[in-house]
Design an enzyme around this catalytic site. Sequence first.
Site, PDB file in Angstrom:
ATOM      1  N   GLY A  18       0.819  -1.206   0.000  1.00 38.97           N
ATOM      2  CA  GLY A  18       0.000   0.000   0.000  1.00 38.97           C
ATOM      3  C   GLY A  18       0.847   1.248   0.000  1.00 38.97           C
ATOM      4  O   GLY A  18       2.079   1.187  -0.083  1.00 38.97           O
ATOM      5  N   GLY A  20       0.525   5.993   0.442  1.00 39.29           N
ATOM      6  CA  GLY A  20      -0.246   7.233   0.455  1.00 39.29           C
ATOM      7  C   GLY A  20       0.636   8.388   0.040  1.00 39.29           C
ATOM      8  O   GLY A  20       1.718   8.196  -0.524  1.00 39.29           O
ATOM      9  N   GLY A  21       0.178   9.596   0.362  1.00 35.71           N
ATOM     10  CA  GLY A  21       0.914  10.782  -0.057  1.00 35.71           C
ATOM     11  C   GLY A  21       2.233  10.959   0.651  1.00 35.71           C
ATOM     12  O   GLY A  21       3.126  11.635   0.146  1.00 35.71           O
ATOM     13  N   MET A  22       2.381  10.342   1.847  1.00 37.31           N
ATOM     14  CA  MET A  22       3.597  10.555   2.627  1.00 37.31           C
ATOM     15  C   MET A  22       4.511   9.342   2.701  1.00 37.31           C
ATOM     16  O   MET A  22       5.677   9.473   3.038  1.00 37.31           O
ATOM     17  CB  MET A  22       3.213  11.005   4.041  1.00 37.31           C
ATOM     18  N   VAL A  25       4.085   1.438   1.918  1.00 36.87           N
ATOM     19  CA  VAL A  25       4.065   0.376   2.915  1.00 36.87           C
ATOM     20  C   VAL A  25       4.442  -0.949   2.270  1.00 36.87           C
ATOM     21  O   VAL A  25       3.929  -1.287   1.194  1.00 36.87           O
ATOM     22  CB  VAL A  25       2.681   0.263   3.587  1.00 36.87           C
ATOM     23  N   LYS A  40       6.983   1.009   6.810  1.00 35.08           N
ATOM     24  CA  LYS A  40       6.495   2.227   6.168  1.00 35.08           C
ATOM     25  C   LYS A  40       7.703   3.081   5.821  1.00 35.08           C
ATOM     26  O   LYS A  40       8.439   3.526   6.695  1.00 35.08           O
ATOM     27  CB  LYS A  40       5.548   2.964   7.114  1.00 35.08           C
ATOM     28  N   ASP A 134      -4.528  13.554  12.542  1.00 38.61           N
ATOM     29  CA  ASP A 134      -4.955  13.189  11.185  1.00 38.61           C
ATOM     30  C   ASP A 134      -5.862  11.959  11.230  1.00 38.61           C
ATOM     31  O   ASP A 134      -5.665  10.993  10.503  1.00 38.61           O
ATOM     32  CB  ASP A 134      -3.729  12.932  10.300  1.00 38.61           C
TER      33      ASP A 134
END
Length: 610
Positions: A18, A20-22, A25, A40, A134
Amino acid sequence: MVIGRMLGGRYEVLEKVGGGGMSLVYRARDLYLNRMVAIKVLREHLTNDEEFVARFRREAQAVASLSHTNIVSIYDVGQDKDLHYLVMEMVEGQNLKEVIKEKDKFNENEAVEITKQICEALEHAHKQKIIHCDIKPHNIILTKEGKAKVTDFGIARAVTTATITHTGSIMGSVHYFSPEQAKGEIADEKSDIYSMGVVLYEMLTGKLPFEGESPISIALKKINNDSIPPRSVNPDIGEALEKVILRAMDRNPFRRYESVRELKQDITSAHLYNKLEYEPSEMENTINIPPLALRKTKKNDLAAPLKVWTWIMISLIIVGFIVGMFISATVLSRGEVTVPDIVEMSATEAEAVLKNLELSLIVERNINHPTIEEGLVVFQDPKPSVIVKKKSDIKVVVSKGPNMVIVPNVLASSLLSAEVALNNEGLELGDVTRVYHEQITSGKIVRQEPAAGKEIIQGSTVNLIISKGPEPIWISMPVVTNLSIQQAESILQNYNLLLGVVQPETSYEYAEDIVIRQDPGANSEILQGSVVNLVISAGPGPLGSLSSVSITLPNSGKVKIVVDDENSREIVYENYHYDGETIQRNVSYHRRGFIEVYVDNRLIKRKEVG
């Protein structure tokens, strides 16, 4: 390429799962503990921000202290060359955002159960003074068993202004940010409560309370407007539960719930009984009424009556005050007592003290306490010196003594991994001592005090002894000149020396691959483990001399002619011949040596040359 890499010499990265923007994973295998973990890895645009990376590491180490069934555990934080990474518990499941897309919306039972679990995770974090900042469905993982686990505490807390300029990463979060976060103000517990309200709103309606074409437009809406009531989207939502959601999402943080615990209790009460435990206070609901416009009158119209009534009212107030004080001092005081200080008394002793004052002791719960002994009172309500009526209940919390934890095994771990493991158990890193060790690699834990498996008080320190590697020994540098490179390398290994630069050099004196020079020089003092550089011959080497060999065979057999000179020992001729046959050969040799003739491996002639 991250897949296939061995991070920190411990984590074998297997596949991407997986991102995301940051961060991205990956699934990985922890070779030390033989378990699957999630790693991560921060995206490149974040690793270029040194301030962010430093803050990220600090936050990750702080979050590693969180230990809760609804929070994804952090095991390690590290750096491998250009990669900065977190090692976390591997949780199999889907994030809540994916599930909402599949289901469209949850029924009330499901949504309330998930929300309560998230609240419990946040309540635990808030007690440790850690704010998530968040909370959104993307950061909540649902396992196949239905357990909710909150993730991304460390990254969310560490985000800098430079980070959130990446529209892709902020767009998903702005829907859940509180209005004060949208205005750039500091987030606190109530910001997480707001985000929790939005998540519950989305689970029950399948919609977001605010939509817009850009993050700025969404932020402005939530700063300036109230959200659409969730019952107007889904009429099946209970009235009390709608009130809970709207209060959690109030634009004014002072009108939200005081704590996640209050939010969780109201969600439960609203769901089960359609009523609220924590109604907003009158002050929260106060409406400012503008002053009424008074009709203008002539100056002396009402002056006389007002003066009379003013003095009458003042006199009545004074009399009432005096009577009230008298009643309080003579009548009411007979039924009131001052609450004594019973903290750090035993429950039995405290009960006796209160009984003498006609008060009752109620033990609300027992908790672990790091310093107060088992059986003693930790907290009382009301507090000492408060005046209460006789027959009142004094609620107390009683100590169960310090919380005992098992010391984790950190042997052979790095210092950073060991510190994370200790923090996960609520233990502190104590003294760190470095020693030489023959077997254990430099930087790894040799010994821990107390030992692994021992039960100690949570918050205690654990001292670590770290290897500096084998103790260096001074030796005399061996001679490796005039040897082949293979022979030289073998000798260096035997002396625990490392082969460094091997520099070829044209030579007419030394045969190819023979060592010409060495650095350090032969017989000089050198530490074991040092690097030795060599210069070897690239050829063509010295020109050879010829010698004639003649022999009559005494018997049939396999004939070998061997040259053993200053360059090497090698077979220059090999063939089968018969009894009485004469062999004549011109053989090349370098400098000095011997020419040997064998029949069936039996030496029958040896000739010195040079």
